[in-house]
Design a protein around this motif. Structure first.
Motif: not given
Ligand SMILES: C[S@@+](CC[C@H](N)C(=O)[O-])C[C@H]1O[C@@H](n2cnc3c(N)ncnc32)[C@H](O)[C@@H]1O
Length: 183
Positions: A40-43, A64-66, A110-112
């Motif tokens: 999962e990217i951006g949890p 999980i990667v953030d 999701v929304t990331a």
């Molecule tokens: C709007 S949040 C979405 C959180 C979750 N997926 C949800 O739907 O509630 C976007 C996430 O993406 C992460 N993010 C933003 N840019 C990123 C990057 N370049 N690499 C990894 N994660 C990133 C943010 O730190 C944040 O945790």
């Protein structure tokens, strides 16, 4: 474009499920199965991470990667409270994933995607780390970062992926991409 990651200080909003981007829809496209290794990217605060990790069971693993350590720490605290031991956090930029080629059965974000400066590079990296035939699910919601469906299809093509299925209205959709096309 504003490329700052979602602020941790506003994390409470991330705990509110978004209309149409339901866990049921995500699961229907992602099909997390016991023993799978999923990325999962951006949890964020873990809205999707916790149910997906549960579905993978003790033999599975959710990476999980953030880019923000605060988000990863938050998810891990929640996982510990729930007795989930199969989540592995990695702080990294999704545009350069620190994983070998062909590592994951599936991946999702999701929304990331729209928050990451280069969605195209991110999809290329995801294509690389997915096993052949791996599933990639992208969820996008109507906000200033949204990657619209047509743009997603263009990025996908450039990354060697193909949009196979879309559910939900254009302002709040999940798309499943197939790939990788490598043999
Ligand atoms: C709007 S949040 C979405 C959180 C979750 N997926 C949800 O739907 O509630 C976007 C996430 O993406 C992460 N993010 C933003 N840019 C990123 C990057 N370049 N690499 C990894 N994660 C990133 C943010 O730190 C944040 O945790």
């Amino acid at each position: 474009m504003d490329a700052a990651p979602y602020p941790y200080a506003q994390r409470r909003l991330l705990d509110l499920p978004l209309p149409f981007l339901t866990q049921r829809r995500l699961d229907g496209l992602l099909r997390p199965a016991p023993g799978d290794r999923i990325l999962e990217i951006g949890p964020g605060t873990g809205l999707q991470s916790l149910p997906v990790a549960r579905a993978l069971g003790p033999a599975g693993r959710l990476d999980i990667v953030d880019i923000q350590q605060d988000m990863l720490d938050h998810v891990m605290r929640r996982a510990t409270d729930l007795g989930l031991t199969n989540i592995v956090p990695t702080r990294a930029d999704a545009q350069r994933l620190p994983f070998p080629t062909d590592t994951f059965d599936a991946a999702y974000l999701v929304t990331a995607l729209g928050e990451i400066p280069s969605p195209g590079l991110t999809l290329l990296e995801l294509e690389r780390v997915l096993k052949p035939g791996g599933r990639l699910v992208v969820g996008e919601f109507f906000d200033r970062h949204q990657v619209r469906r047509a743009a997603l299809a263009r990025y996908a093509t450039l990354a060697g992926l193909r949009v196979e299925r879309v559910v939900g209205p254009p302002f709040a959709y999940f798309a499943r991409l197939t790939g990788p096309s490598r043999t």
